[in-house]
Design a protein around this motif. Structure first.
Motif, PDB file in Angstrom:
ATOM      1  N   HIS A  46       0.725  -1.264   0.073  1.00 33.13           N
ATOM      2  CA  HIS A  46       0.005  -0.132   0.105  1.00 33.13           C
ATOM      3  C   HIS A  46       0.715   1.320  -0.012  1.00 33.13           C
ATOM      4  O   HIS A  46       0.502   2.190  -0.818  1.00 33.13           O
ATOM      5  CB  HIS A  46      -0.832   0.117   1.192  1.00 33.13           C
ATOM      6  CG  HIS A  46      -1.953   1.246   1.238  1.00 33.13           C
ATOM      7  ND1 HIS A  46      -2.990   1.428   0.594  1.00 33.13           N
ATOM      8  CD2 HIS A  46      -1.657   2.176   1.932  1.00 33.13           C
ATOM      9  CE1 HIS A  46      -3.449   2.471   0.911  1.00 33.13           C
ATOM     10  NE2 HIS A  46      -2.750   3.011   1.806  1.00 33.13           N
ATOM     11  N   HIS A  47       1.983   1.171   0.829  1.00 28.74           N
ATOM     12  CA  HIS A  47       2.778   2.491   0.698  1.00 28.74           C
ATOM     13  C   HIS A  47       3.783   2.702  -0.675  1.00 28.74           C
ATOM     14  O   HIS A  47       4.186   3.587  -0.829  1.00 28.74           O
ATOM     15  CB  HIS A  47       3.874   2.268   2.020  1.00 28.74           C
ATOM     16  CG  HIS A  47       3.224   2.466   3.346  1.00 28.74           C
ATOM     17  ND1 HIS A  47       2.238   3.604   3.791  1.00 28.74           N
ATOM     18  CD2 HIS A  47       3.246   1.541   4.476  1.00 28.74           C
ATOM     19  CE1 HIS A  47       1.811   3.267   5.023  1.00 28.74           C
ATOM     20  NE2 HIS A  47       2.390   2.129   5.444  1.00 28.74           N
ATOM     21  N   CYS A  48       3.699   1.750  -1.439  1.00 28.26           N
ATOM     22  CA  CYS A  48       4.698   1.823  -2.456  1.00 28.26           C
ATOM     23  C   CYS A  48       3.687   1.905  -3.718  1.00 28.26           C
ATOM     24  O   CYS A  48       4.340   2.182  -4.809  1.00 28.26           O
ATOM     25  CB  CYS A  48       5.247   0.137  -2.771  1.00 28.26           C
ATOM     26  SG  CYS A  48       6.447  -0.490  -1.630  1.00 28.26           S
ATOM     27  N   ARG A  49       2.606   2.208  -3.512  1.00 30.27           N
ATOM     28  CA  ARG A  49       1.687   2.437  -4.663  1.00 30.27           C
ATOM     29  C   ARG A  49       2.175   3.740  -5.495  1.00 30.27           C
ATOM     30  O   ARG A  49       2.291   4.791  -4.727  1.00 30.27           O
ATOM     31  CB  ARG A  49       0.336   2.699  -4.433  1.00 30.27           C
ATOM     32  CG  ARG A  49      -0.392   1.651  -3.951  1.00 30.27           C
ATOM     33  CD  ARG A  49      -1.937   1.910  -3.307  1.00 30.27           C
ATOM     34  NE  ARG A  49      -1.858   2.995  -2.334  1.00 30.27           N
ATOM     35  CZ  ARG A  49      -2.972   3.740  -1.893  1.00 30.27           C
ATOM     36  NH1 ARG A  49      -4.261   3.158  -2.513  1.00 30.27           N
ATOM     37  NH2 ARG A  49      -2.724   4.519  -1.003  1.00 30.27           N
ATOM     38  N   GLU A  50       2.078   3.739  -6.733  1.00 30.17           N
ATOM     39  CA  GLU A  50       2.550   4.769  -7.575  1.00 30.17           C
ATOM     40  C   GLU A  50       3.828   5.456  -7.429  1.00 30.17           C
ATOM     41  O   GLU A  50       3.999   6.441  -7.648  1.00 30.17           O
ATOM     42  CB  GLU A  50       1.339   5.685  -7.924  1.00 30.17           C
ATOM     43  CG  GLU A  50       0.000   5.142  -8.012  1.00 30.17           C
ATOM     44  CD  GLU A  50       0.022   4.264  -9.355  1.00 30.17           C
ATOM     45  OE1 GLU A  50       0.703   4.862 -10.437  1.00 30.17           O
ATOM     46  OE2 GLU A  50      -0.807   3.304  -9.537  1.00 30.17           O
ATOM     47  N   LEU A  51       4.985   4.656  -7.187  1.00 28.04           N
ATOM     48  CA  LEU A  51       6.221   5.224  -6.728  1.00 28.04           C
ATOM     49  C   LEU A  51       6.634   5.659  -8.198  1.00 28.04           C
ATOM     50  O   LEU A  51       6.451   4.892  -9.322  1.00 28.04           O
ATOM     51  CB  LEU A  51       7.118   4.215  -6.409  1.00 28.04           C
ATOM     52  CG  LEU A  51       6.945   3.858  -4.965  1.00 28.04           C
ATOM     53  CD1 LEU A  51       8.109   2.764  -4.421  1.00 28.04           C
ATOM     54  CD2 LEU A  51       6.953   4.986  -3.946  1.00 28.04           C
ATOM     55  N   PRO A  52       7.491   6.817  -8.468  1.00 28.77           N
ATOM     56  CA  PRO A  52       7.913   6.944  -9.692  1.00 28.77           C
ATOM     57  C   PRO A  52       9.385   6.287  -9.785  1.00 28.77           C
ATOM     58  O   PRO A  52      10.439   6.677  -9.562  1.00 28.77           O
ATOM     59  CB  PRO A  52       8.212   8.533  -9.521  1.00 28.77           C
ATOM     60  CG  PRO A  52       8.523   8.675  -8.155  1.00 28.77           C
ATOM     61  CD  PRO A  52       7.898   7.849  -7.506  1.00 28.77           C
ATOM     62  N   LEU A  53       9.191   5.256 -10.485  1.00 27.90           N
ATOM     63  CA  LEU A  53      10.364   4.384 -10.630  1.00 27.90           C
ATOM     64  C   LEU A  53      11.302   4.733 -11.943  1.00 27.90           C
ATOM     65  O   LEU A  53      10.803   5.046 -13.017  1.00 27.90           O
ATOM     66  CB  LEU A  53       9.902   2.979 -10.891  1.00 27.90           C
ATOM     67  CG  LEU A  53       9.319   2.131  -9.680  1.00 27.90           C
ATOM     68  CD1 LEU A  53       8.912   0.975 -10.287  1.00 27.90           C
ATOM     69  CD2 LEU A  53      10.227   2.405  -8.279  1.00 27.90           C
ATOM     70  N   PRO A  54      12.394   4.871 -11.976  1.00 29.33           N
ATOM     71  CA  PRO A  54      13.575   4.835 -12.683  1.00 29.33           C
ATOM     72  C   PRO A  54      13.633   3.520 -13.594  1.00 29.33           C
ATOM     73  O   PRO A  54      13.221   2.635 -13.066  1.00 29.33           O
ATOM     74  CB  PRO A  54      14.760   5.477 -12.263  1.00 29.33           C
ATOM     75  CG  PRO A  54      14.831   4.581 -10.668  1.00 29.33           C
ATOM     76  CD  PRO A  54      13.462   4.684 -10.427  1.00 29.33           C
ATOM     77  N   PRO A  55      14.157   3.646 -14.844  1.00 26.31           N
ATOM     78  CA  PRO A  55      14.490   2.594 -15.663  1.00 26.31           C
ATOM     79  C   PRO A  55      15.458   1.707 -14.883  1.00 26.31           C
ATOM     80  O   PRO A  55      16.259   2.046 -13.936  1.00 26.31           O
ATOM     81  CB  PRO A  55      14.949   2.930 -16.803  1.00 26.31           C
ATOM     82  CG  PRO A  55      14.658   4.492 -16.964  1.00 26.31           C
ATOM     83  CD  PRO A  55      14.797   5.048 -15.533  1.00 26.31           C
ATOM     84  N   GLY A  56      15.341   0.397 -15.018  1.00 24.41           N
ATOM     85  CA  GLY A  56      16.172  -0.542 -14.206  1.00 24.41           C
ATOM     86  C   GLY A  56      15.602  -1.902 -13.743  1.00 24.41           C
ATOM     87  O   GLY A  56      14.505  -1.884 -13.602  1.00 24.41           O
ATOM     88  N   PRO A  57      16.353  -2.705 -13.381  1.00 28.15           N
ATOM     89  CA  PRO A  57      15.740  -3.998 -12.799  1.00 28.15           C
ATOM     90  C   PRO A  57      15.034  -3.755 -11.573  1.00 28.15           C
ATOM     91  O   PRO A  57      15.117  -2.898 -10.778  1.00 28.15           O
ATOM     92  CB  PRO A  57      16.953  -4.911 -12.649  1.00 28.15           C
ATOM     93  CG  PRO A  57      18.188  -4.232 -13.235  1.00 28.15           C
ATOM     94  CD  PRO A  57      17.815  -2.898 -13.576  1.00 28.15           C
ATOM     95  N   ARG A  58      14.243  -4.819 -11.231  1.00 28.94           N
ATOM     96  CA  ARG A  58      13.233  -4.775 -10.160  1.00 28.94           C
ATOM     97  C   ARG A  58      13.283  -6.176  -9.506  1.00 28.94           C
ATOM     98  O   ARG A  58      13.120  -7.257 -10.289  1.00 28.94           O
ATOM     99  CB  ARG A  58      11.666  -4.447 -10.588  1.00 28.94           C
ATOM    100  CG  ARG A  58      11.743  -3.039 -11.205  1.00 28.94           C
ATOM    101  CD  ARG A  58      10.358  -2.736 -11.891  1.00 28.94           C
ATOM    102  NE  ARG A  58      10.415  -1.463 -12.834  1.00 28.94           N
ATOM    103  CZ  ARG A  58       9.377  -0.886 -13.346  1.00 28.94           C
ATOM    104  NH1 ARG A  58       7.988  -1.786 -13.241  1.00 28.94           N
ATOM    105  NH2 ARG A  58       9.350  -0.027 -14.175  1.00 28.94           N
ATOM    106  N   ALA A  59      13.380  -6.223  -8.181  1.00 27.44           N
ATOM    107  CA  ALA A  59      13.552  -7.668  -7.632  1.00 27.44           C
ATOM    108  C   ALA A  59      12.812  -7.761  -6.224  1.00 27.44           C
ATOM    109  O   ALA A  59      12.962  -6.891  -5.708  1.00 27.44           O
ATOM    110  CB  ALA A  59      14.627  -7.926  -7.537  1.00 27.44           C
TER     111      ALA A  59
END
Length: 269
Positions: A46-59
């Motif tokens: 819930h706290h992570c919703r719509e974070l402005p993510l840059p390009p790159g891997p996600r894990a």
């Protein structure tokens, strides 16, 4: 490598093997039994919703059956664009029950070795109820912070040292060792994020009390989850009976640290 370092590596390997075996044994029941883990994963997502993510891997580090990644997918569907969250875990039996761990999106990996090369540097690292199983949680957390790209994000949930007061009180009253896993101190983890250059957007230390009648039920639930691994020697049958006789307090309290932060660009804040 020094003798002390080699011994530490061997001890970590032995403990990691124990953790893997315990979770493998509980894999079929994990999702059904992991009520607290599911609730915490949902809250963290819930706290992570719509974070402005840059390009790159996600894990997802220590993804297990995917409770956190599934919560993210339900609450933040746009996070499942490209690339998708890598599901990384030591235990193949848990990954086999993870509906998001398919094809190239899963990785059997021991996090004691650091992060896999393919996820560094990362745009997003998430982890729930996994860091505490590592030999040096604060050092690993600091390393995870350093592994983010500029403006990359880290979201973490981990049980901390204020957990299990009922267990510790019973062990003290029974004059037997407390064999609960030694959990990281929340203040030390906060310090690790600062050393790692993470700017916290949200941080909370939460307390949850899981209902149980007595110590036998509390320990049985942990075994069912596969979460019964410990670095301490097991109690003898006599010691265990003494512990259970002195376990007077109902319920089992968990202290859980939730944090969300990003690594700023150079000169940013």
């Amino acid at each position: 490598m020094t003798d002390a370092a080699a011994f530490g590596t061997t001890a970590a390997t032995r403990f990691g093997s124990q953790v893997r075996q315990r979770f493998a044994g509980g894999a079929s029941d994990y999702d059904q039994a992991a009520h607290l883990q599911r609730a915490v994963a949902w809250r963290l997502a819930h706290h992570c919703r719509e974070l402005p993510l840059p390009p790159g891997p996600r894990a997802d580090l220590g993804a297990g059956t995917g409770l956190l990644s599934r919560a993210l997918l339900e609450q933040w569907p746009s996070s499942y664009g490209s690339p998708r969250l890598q599901q990384i875990d030591l235990c193949p039996e848990l990954l086999a029950r993870n509906p998001l761990a398919n094809g190239q999106e899963q990785r059997g990996w021991d996090l004691e070795r650091g992060l896999p090369a393919e996820v560094e540097p990362a745009a997003l690292l998430v982890s729930s109820f996994a860091l505490q199983w590592l030999e040096h949680p604060a050092e690993q957390l600091e390393s995870w912070c350093h592994s983010l790209v500029p403006d990359g994000w880290l979201a973490l949930a981990v049980p901390t040292s204020g957990s299990f007061p009922q267990w510790r009180a019973a062990a003290a009253a029974a004059a037997v060792p407390c064999t609960a896993l030694i959990l990281p101190n929340a203040a030390e983890l906060f310090a690790a994020t600062e050393r790692g250059g993470l700017v916290l957007r949200n941080s909370q230390v939460l307390h949850f009390q899981r209902p149980c009648v007595d110590g036998r039920e509390a320990l049985g639930r942990m075994r069912t989850l596969g979460a019964g691994a410990s670095r301490s020697a097991p109690l003898s049958p006599v010691q265990l009976r003494r512990l259970l006789r002195h376990w007077k307090q109902p319920g089992l309290t968990w202290e859980v640290l939730l944090l969300l932060g990003s690594r700023p660009t150079a000169g940013g804040s």
